[in-house]
Enzyme design. Structure first.
Site, PDB file in Angstrom:
ATOM      1  N   GLU A  93       4.142   3.983   5.926  1.00 17.89           N
ATOM      2  CA  GLU A  93       2.725   3.767   5.903  1.00 17.89           C
ATOM      3  C   GLU A  93       1.813   3.536   5.517  1.00 17.89           C
ATOM      4  O   GLU A  93       2.112   5.332   5.562  1.00 17.89           O
ATOM      5  CB  GLU A  93       3.007   3.247   7.888  1.00 17.89           C
ATOM      6  CG  GLU A  93       1.240   2.196   8.068  1.00 17.89           C
ATOM      7  CD  GLU A  93       1.054   0.910   7.389  1.00 17.89           C
ATOM      8  OE1 GLU A  93       1.620   0.274   6.594  1.00 17.89           O
ATOM      9  OE2 GLU A  93       0.485   0.189   8.875  1.00 17.89           O
ATOM     10  N   GLY A 113       1.181  -1.004   0.162  1.00 17.59           N
ATOM     11  CA  GLY A 113       0.033   0.210   0.358  1.00 17.59           C
ATOM     12  C   GLY A 113       1.042   0.939  -0.659  1.00 17.59           C
ATOM     13  O   GLY A 113       0.037   2.341  -0.057  1.00 17.59           O
ATOM     14  N   ASP A 170      -5.026   2.102  11.127  1.00 16.16           N
ATOM     15  CA  ASP A 170      -6.477   2.007  11.490  1.00 16.16           C
ATOM     16  C   ASP A 170      -6.348   1.333  12.994  1.00 16.16           C
ATOM     17  O   ASP A 170      -6.232   2.099  13.630  1.00 16.16           O
ATOM     18  CB  ASP A 170      -6.467   0.253  10.344  1.00 16.16           C
ATOM     19  CG  ASP A 170      -8.471   0.773  10.224  1.00 16.16           C
ATOM     20  OD1 ASP A 170      -8.482   1.385  10.928  1.00 16.16           O
ATOM     21  OD2 ASP A 170      -8.670  -0.902  10.229  1.00 16.16           O
TER      22      ASP A 170
HETATM   23  P1  5GP Z   1      -3.880  -1.704  11.138  1.00 18.80           P
HETATM   24  O1  5GP Z   1      -3.034  -3.198  11.329  1.00 18.80           O
HETATM   25  O2  5GP Z   1      -3.369  -0.936  12.166  1.00 18.80           O
HETATM   26  O3  5GP Z   1      -5.447  -1.907  11.076  1.00 18.80           O
HETATM   27  O4  5GP Z   1      -4.252  -1.625   9.499  1.00 18.80           O
HETATM   28  C1  5GP Z   1      -2.782  -1.364   8.868  1.00 18.80           C
HETATM   29  C2  5GP Z   1      -3.823  -1.630   6.978  1.00 18.80           C
HETATM   30  O5  5GP Z   1      -4.450  -2.000   6.866  1.00 18.80           O
HETATM   31  C3  5GP Z   1      -3.059  -1.231   6.393  1.00 18.80           C
HETATM   32  O6  5GP Z   1      -1.593  -0.872   6.163  1.00 18.80           O
HETATM   33  C4  5GP Z   1      -3.783  -0.915   4.732  1.00 18.80           C
HETATM   34  O7  5GP Z   1      -3.462  -2.193   4.298  1.00 18.80           O
HETATM   35  C5  5GP Z   1      -4.971  -1.388   5.587  1.00 18.80           C
HETATM   36  N1  5GP Z   1      -5.844  -0.904   5.910  1.00 18.80           N
HETATM   37  C6  5GP Z   1      -6.676  -0.150   7.077  1.00 18.80           C
HETATM   38  N2  5GP Z   1      -7.591   0.448   6.462  1.00 18.80           N
HETATM   39  C7  5GP Z   1      -7.646   0.593   5.174  1.00 18.80           C
HETATM   40  C8  5GP Z   1      -9.166   1.486   4.005  1.00 18.80           C
HETATM   41  O8  5GP Z   1      -9.449   2.352   4.479  1.00 18.80           O
HETATM   42  N3  5GP Z   1      -8.588   0.890   3.270  1.00 18.80           N
HETATM   43  C9  5GP Z   1      -7.142  -0.677   2.577  1.00 18.80           C
HETATM   44  N4  5GP Z   1      -7.562  -0.654   1.228  1.00 18.80           N
HETATM   45  N5  5GP Z   1      -6.590  -1.020   3.410  1.00 18.80           N
HETATM   46  C10 5GP Z   1      -6.761  -0.796   4.993  1.00 18.80           C
END
Ligand code: 5GP
Length: 183
Positions: free
Chosen positions: A101, A46, A105
């Site tokens: 990054e 991403g 999220d």
């Molecule tokens: P975390 O571990 O912080 O929950 O997730 C981070 C990863 O989740 C990000 O690097 C991304 O790849 C994915 N992610 C989080 N939110 C979104 C979103 O709104 N759209 C997409 N496509 N991927 C997301």
């Protein structure tokens, strides 16, 4: 899920992203004044567009490396369990590192990656996220720099996919399912 009908509503324009990256790059350059070489680590896949634009605004000595952590896969929800699918090519012990990054999220991915890289004893490690969804956070972590704080929405574009689609959009857009809507 990918077969569901959806449209993409623009949330952050290509122009706003470019302007924000210019400002962030200038802050990063100041923060790393005196650094001989900055190792910029992109989290695949991403962050590939973001890192490409960011390093071109950083007029300092940079080296680019990549790390791939397990992501959502085909799902729209975090798995909370992070696995390293592809490790760095280079050593970071004693070096200055910037982890790039796409979105923070729940925070599990960044927390895990930072923990892993810190165990290799870099001289300094900072993080930058293009997007942050603070309302979704489950673990206590914040990037050193954030491009934009956004509400809890599923976004695509500018390197970010939905089941491998839409990475090539030049802007950040919000996915809206049209089959949810009446009429
Ligand atoms: P975390 O571990 O912080 O929950 O997730 C981070 C990863 O989740 C990000 O690097 C991304 O790849 C994915 N992610 C989080 N939110 C979104 C979103 O709104 N759209 C997409 N496509 N991927 C997301």
């Amino acid at each position: 899920m990918p077969h569901r009908a959806y449209v993409i509503d623009e949330m952050i324009s290509a122009k706003s992203i470019a302007a924000r990256i210019e400002a962030l790059a200038s802050e990063i350059k100041t923060a790393f004044t005196g650094t001989e070489k900055l190792i910029v680590v992109g989290l695949l896949r991403g962050s590939f567009v973001f890192i490409a634009d960011l390093v071109r605004e950083l007029d300092m000595n940079v080296e680019v490396d990549f790390l791939e952590a397990s992501s959502y896969g085909e799902a729209m929800e975090s798995s909370r369990e992070v696995r390293i699918l592809k490790d760095l090519r280079g050593e970071i012990g004693g070096k200055d590192v910037l982890v790039v990054e796409d979105i923070v999220d729940t925070g599990f991915t960044l927390k895990h990656v930072v923990g892993l890289l810190m165990s290799r004893n870099p001289r300094r490690l900072e993080t930058i996220a293009l997007l942050d969804k603070p309302s979704r956070r489950e673990v206590d972590i914040k990037a050193s720099w954030t491009g934009f704080e956004i509400p809890d929405a599923f976004v695509v574009g500018y390197g970010i996919d939905f089941a491998q689609r839409n990475r090539n959009l030049p802007y950040i857009g919000k996915v809206r399912f049209t089959d949810d809507e009446p009429g």
